[in-house]
Design a protein around this motif. Structure first.
Motif, PDB file in Angstrom:
ATOM      1  N   VAL A 319      29.543  28.929  53.900  1.00 20.33           N
ATOM      2  CA  VAL A 319      29.124  30.220  54.461  1.00 20.33           C
ATOM      3  C   VAL A 319      30.314  31.172  54.647  1.00 20.33           C
ATOM      4  N   GLN A 320      31.509  30.601  54.684  1.00 20.26           N
ATOM      5  CA  GLN A 320      32.703  31.451  54.865  1.00 20.26           C
ATOM      6  C   GLN A 320      33.129  32.087  53.537  1.00 20.26           C
ATOM      7  N   TYR A 321      32.584  31.565  52.443  1.00 18.86           N
ATOM      8  CA  TYR A 321      32.862  32.174  51.145  1.00 18.86           C
ATOM      9  C   TYR A 321      31.953  33.385  50.995  1.00 18.86           C
ATOM     10  N   MET A 322      32.507  34.500  50.547  1.00 12.63           N
ATOM     11  CA  MET A 322      31.680  35.688  50.337  1.00 12.63           C
ATOM     12  C   MET A 322      31.120  35.609  48.912  1.00 12.63           C
ATOM     13  N   THR A 323      30.402  36.658  48.500  1.00 17.80           N
ATOM     14  CA  THR A 323      29.902  36.663  47.118  1.00 17.80           C
ATOM     15  C   THR A 323      31.066  36.944  46.166  1.00 17.80           C
ATOM     16  N   ASP A 324      32.145  37.535  46.715  1.00 13.45           N
ATOM     17  CA  ASP A 324      33.329  37.834  45.914  1.00 13.45           C
ATOM     18  C   ASP A 324      34.252  36.601  45.906  1.00 13.45           C
ATOM     19  N   VAL A 325      35.307  36.664  45.100  1.00 14.37           N
ATOM     20  CA  VAL A 325      36.294  35.584  45.063  1.00 14.37           C
ATOM     21  C   VAL A 325      37.010  35.486  46.417  1.00 14.37           C
ATOM     22  N   ALA A 326      37.299  34.261  46.863  1.00 15.74           N
ATOM     23  CA  ALA A 326      38.105  34.114  48.080  1.00 15.74           C
ATOM     24  C   ALA A 326      39.565  34.051  47.646  1.00 15.74           C
ATOM     25  N   TYR A 327      40.356  35.042  48.041  1.00 18.71           N
ATOM     26  CA  TYR A 327      41.794  35.040  47.711  1.00 18.71           C
ATOM     27  C   TYR A 327      42.522  34.444  48.922  1.00 18.71           C
ATOM     28  N   ILE A 328      43.101  33.261  48.720  1.00 19.25           N
ATOM     29  CA  ILE A 328      43.605  32.497  49.877  1.00 19.25           C
ATOM     30  C   ILE A 328      45.113  32.307  49.812  1.00 19.25           C
ATOM     31  N   SER A 329      45.769  32.601  50.909  1.00 18.43           N
ATOM     32  CA  SER A 329      47.175  32.196  51.040  1.00 18.43           C
ATOM     33  C   SER A 329      47.404  31.856  52.501  1.00 18.43           C
ATOM     34  N   ASP A 330      48.302  30.914  52.721  1.00 14.83           N
ATOM     35  CA  ASP A 330      48.634  30.475  54.068  1.00 14.83           C
ATOM     36  C   ASP A 330      47.384  30.168  54.906  1.00 14.83           C
ATOM     37  N   CYS A 331      46.446  29.438  54.295  1.00 15.61           N
ATOM     38  CA  CYS A 331      45.225  28.999  54.965  1.00 15.61           C
ATOM     39  C   CYS A 331      44.410  30.138  55.577  1.00 15.61           C
ATOM     40  N   ARG A 332      44.374  31.263  54.876  1.00 18.34           N
ATOM     41  CA  ARG A 332      43.542  32.375  55.324  1.00 18.34           C
ATOM     42  C   ARG A 332      42.962  33.088  54.122  1.00 18.34           C
ATOM     43  N   VAL A 333      41.742  33.603  54.261  1.00 20.35           N
ATOM     44  CA  VAL A 333      41.185  34.426  53.189  1.00 20.35           C
ATOM     45  C   VAL A 333      41.754  35.824  53.391  1.00 20.35           C
ATOM     46  N   ARG A 334      42.413  36.314  52.329  1.00 21.02           N
ATOM     47  CA  ARG A 334      43.163  37.578  52.438  1.00 21.02           C
ATOM     48  C   ARG A 334      42.468  38.694  51.695  1.00 21.02           C
ATOM     49  N   GLN A 335      43.042  39.877  51.891  1.00 21.49           N
ATOM     50  CA  GLN A 335      42.692  40.997  51.020  1.00 21.49           C
ATOM     51  C   GLN A 335      43.230  40.668  49.635  1.00 21.49           C
ATOM     52  N   LYS A 336      42.638  41.280  48.606  1.00 20.94           N
ATOM     53  CA  LYS A 336      43.191  41.063  47.271  1.00 20.94           C
ATOM     54  C   LYS A 336      44.609  41.632  47.227  1.00 20.94           C
ATOM     55  N   PRO A 337      45.456  41.140  46.307  1.00 23.43           N
ATOM     56  CA  PRO A 337      46.807  41.702  46.221  1.00 23.43           C
ATOM     57  C   PRO A 337      46.756  43.197  45.882  1.00 23.43           C
ATOM     58  N   PRO A 338      47.766  43.937  46.298  1.00 18.54           N
ATOM     59  CA  PRO A 338      47.721  45.387  46.106  1.00 18.54           C
ATOM     60  C   PRO A 338      47.983  45.804  44.653  1.00 18.54           C
ATOM     61  N   ARG A 339      47.054  45.449  43.762  1.00 19.06           N
ATOM     62  CA  ARG A 339      47.174  45.871  42.363  1.00 19.06           C
ATOM     63  C   ARG A 339      45.854  46.518  41.996  1.00 19.06           C
ATOM     64  N   LYS A 340      45.954  47.632  41.297  1.00 17.77           N
ATOM     65  CA  LYS A 340      44.719  48.375  41.023  1.00 17.77           C
ATOM     66  C   LYS A 340      43.732  47.565  40.171  1.00 17.77           C
ATOM     67  N   GLU A 341      44.256  46.629  39.351  1.00 21.34           N
ATOM     68  CA  GLU A 341      43.371  45.844  38.472  1.00 21.34           C
ATOM     69  C   GLU A 341      42.367  44.997  39.269  1.00 21.34           C
ATOM     70  N   PHE A 342      42.715  44.668  40.537  1.00 21.09           N
ATOM     71  CA  PHE A 342      41.805  43.838  41.325  1.00 21.09           C
ATOM     72  C   PHE A 342      40.556  44.610  41.749  1.00 21.09           C
ATOM     73  N   GLU A 343      40.654  45.952  41.703  1.00 19.88           N
ATOM     74  CA  GLU A 343      39.500  46.780  42.070  1.00 19.88           C
ATOM     75  C   GLU A 343      38.776  47.268  40.826  1.00 19.88           C
ATOM     76  N   ASP A 344      39.306  46.925  39.655  1.00 24.63           N
ATOM     77  CA  ASP A 344      38.824  47.537  38.413  1.00 24.63           C
ATOM     78  C   ASP A 344      37.934  46.551  37.633  1.00 24.63           C
ATOM     79  N   LYS A 345      36.628  46.683  37.866  1.00 28.17           N
ATOM     80  CA  LYS A 345      35.682  45.752  37.232  1.00 28.17           C
ATOM     81  C   LYS A 345      35.724  45.879  35.709  1.00 28.17           C
ATOM     82  N   GLU A 346      35.839  47.133  35.208  1.00 22.90           N
ATOM     83  CA  GLU A 346      35.843  47.336  33.736  1.00 22.90           C
ATOM     84  C   GLU A 346      37.063  46.643  33.126  1.00 22.90           C
TER      85      GLU A 346
END
Ligand SMILES: NC(=O)c1ccc[n+]([C@@H]2O[C@H](COP(=O)([O-])OP(=O)(O)OC[C@H]3O[C@@H](n4cnc5c(N)ncnc54)[C@H](OP(=O)(O)O)[C@@H]3O)[C@@H](O)[C@H]2O)c1
Length: 371
Positions: A319-346
């Motif tokens: 239930v802690q997993y969202m519908t999106d990918v879980a990006y994990i570091s240091d035992c926490r689900v984080r924001q995606k890394p600050p790269r524009k490609e992570f927001e770019d579905k196309e």
């Protein structure tokens, strides 16, 4: 006892403390070093999940991070299938026997899937999916990677593509897309997870859709650490498209998708590939590495410390997993890394398409060459 001692110090002064002058001089440094070490060791996973009887495929399970993950899974009673580059390796059978004995788990096997060879990956995946009813599969943990020292020239895989790009990204893409039918056909109440290992080097990545195999880059433009970064960036972006495809897949039984994809950054670890990287693969480098050991000990994690974030991804309640990918570091689900490609579905979809095309073309080319 300590209370007695403290009372004596309070009454008679610090001269009753043995070696007080040395303690006063060096103590703060030691405490500082231990505090820094504690900080860089990262967090520990606290989630627990019953792994008994789960079937897990692991790449890179013979060394460093992957070996630590395999040991934990084996101890918890999972059935582990290690994908290795060569089966007829004396060391491997000894390693598996001692792992079975140590963990009291006979369900540890190895299968051949050399990630530097698409045909080898295809052979394994075809064998796996060629089963009715489909084989049970609970988790695929992808730890295998190559990190070439910064000084080396371009190295090619068996298919002629750049070695890091093929091992770290393309082969995992190939493996997971080939296994997709087997993953999708797991019963709806089975929580299926795909865990990909990323790296901070991903921030240096630069994806050229026309040269995903780095076939056209030669020295001096070719920089191994940038290719490493690109392979890890591509792997993380692939995770997003893969999750989307699983989520959007219409199951015959009408149940919602039960597949979760996670990208895990374990942090810097003192693993064999890290050692090869920082020593530039040289004897002098190794000597320097040994001299500088306290620095690595303080600032880098052990494989067990690095594996905590992987354990977190494996054990986190679904239930802690969202519908999106879980990006994990240091035992926490984080924001995606600050790269524009992570927001770019196309971009992610185009990368998926171009990767698929590259693999198909390369497989055809390699098959012709073999004939
Ligand atoms: N170490 C770090 O500081 C660090 C930092 C961030 C992320 N990571 C990531 O964490 C993961 C594990 O890293 P590690 O440092 O623990 O690595 P490692 O100890 O060097 O292990 C790499 C594994 O990949 C396997 N492998 C390499 N080429 C292969 C091939 N062609 N076919 C099949 N298997 C192959 C190796 O098998 P053999 O035993 O046969 O060579 C080994 O089991 C990697 O994805 C890495 O990028 C590491």
């Amino acid at each position: 006892m300590p209370i007695n001692f403290l009372a004596t110090v309070a009454k008679e002064g610090t001269q009753v403390i043995p070696k007080y002058e040395q303690l006063k001089r060096y103590g703060p440094y030691v405490v500082g070093a231990l505090a820094t070490k504690f900080y860089f060791s990262g967090s520990s996973n606290t989630w627990e999940r019953n792994m008994h009887g789960r079937v897990v495929i692991v790449t890179g399970g013979t060394s460093g991070l992957g070996a630590t993950v395999v040991r934990r899974l084996a101890k918890e009673g999972a059935q582990v299938i290690l994908l290795v580059r060569k089966l007829d390796d004396g060391w491997l059978s000894e390693h598996i026997s001692s792992l079975r004995e140590e963990t009291n788990n006979p369900l540890i096997y190895a299968e051949e899937a050399d990630l530097a060879d698409f045909q080898s990956v295809r052979k394994f995946a075809t064998k796996w999916i060629d089963n009715l009813p489909p084989r049970r599969l609970d988790m695929v943990v992808c730890c295998a990677a190559v990190a070439l020292p910064p000084s080396v020239e371009r190295q090619a895989s068996k298919d002629g593509l750049e070695l890091q790009m093929q091992t770290n990204y393309l082969a995992h893409f190939h493996l997971l897309t080939l296994l997709s039918p087997a993953i999708r056909s797991q019963p709806p109440d089975r929580d299926v997870r795909i865990i990909l290992t990323s790296c901070v080097a991903g921030v240096m990545g630069k994806i050229d859709m026309n040269d995903l195999g780095f076939q056209h880059q030669q020295y001096p433009k070719y920089k191994p650490y940038k290719v490493l970064g690109t392979s890890k960036l591509a792997l993380s972006l692939f995770a997003y498209e893969l999750q989307r495809q699983f989520t959007e897949y219409q199951r015959q039984d009408g149940a919602p998708s039960n597949v979760h994809v996670a990208v895990v950054d374990p942090g810097m670890m003192r693993s064999p590939s890290f050692r090869r990287f920082v020593t530039f693969g040289s004897l002098w480098g190794l000597l320097l590495y040994l001299i500088m050991w306290p620095i690595w000990w303080i600032f880098c994690k052990s494989s067990l410390e690095g594996a905590q974030s992987l354990f977190f991804a494996m054990m986190l309640p679904d239930v802690q997993y969202m519908t999106d990918v879980a990006y994990i570091s240091d035992c926490r689900v984080r924001q995606k890394p600050p790269r524009k490609e992570f927001e770019d579905k196309e971009f992610q979809q185009e990368l998926f398409k171009q990767t698929e095309k590259l693999i198909t073309d390369t497989e055809r080319f390699s098959a012709k060459k073999r004939k």
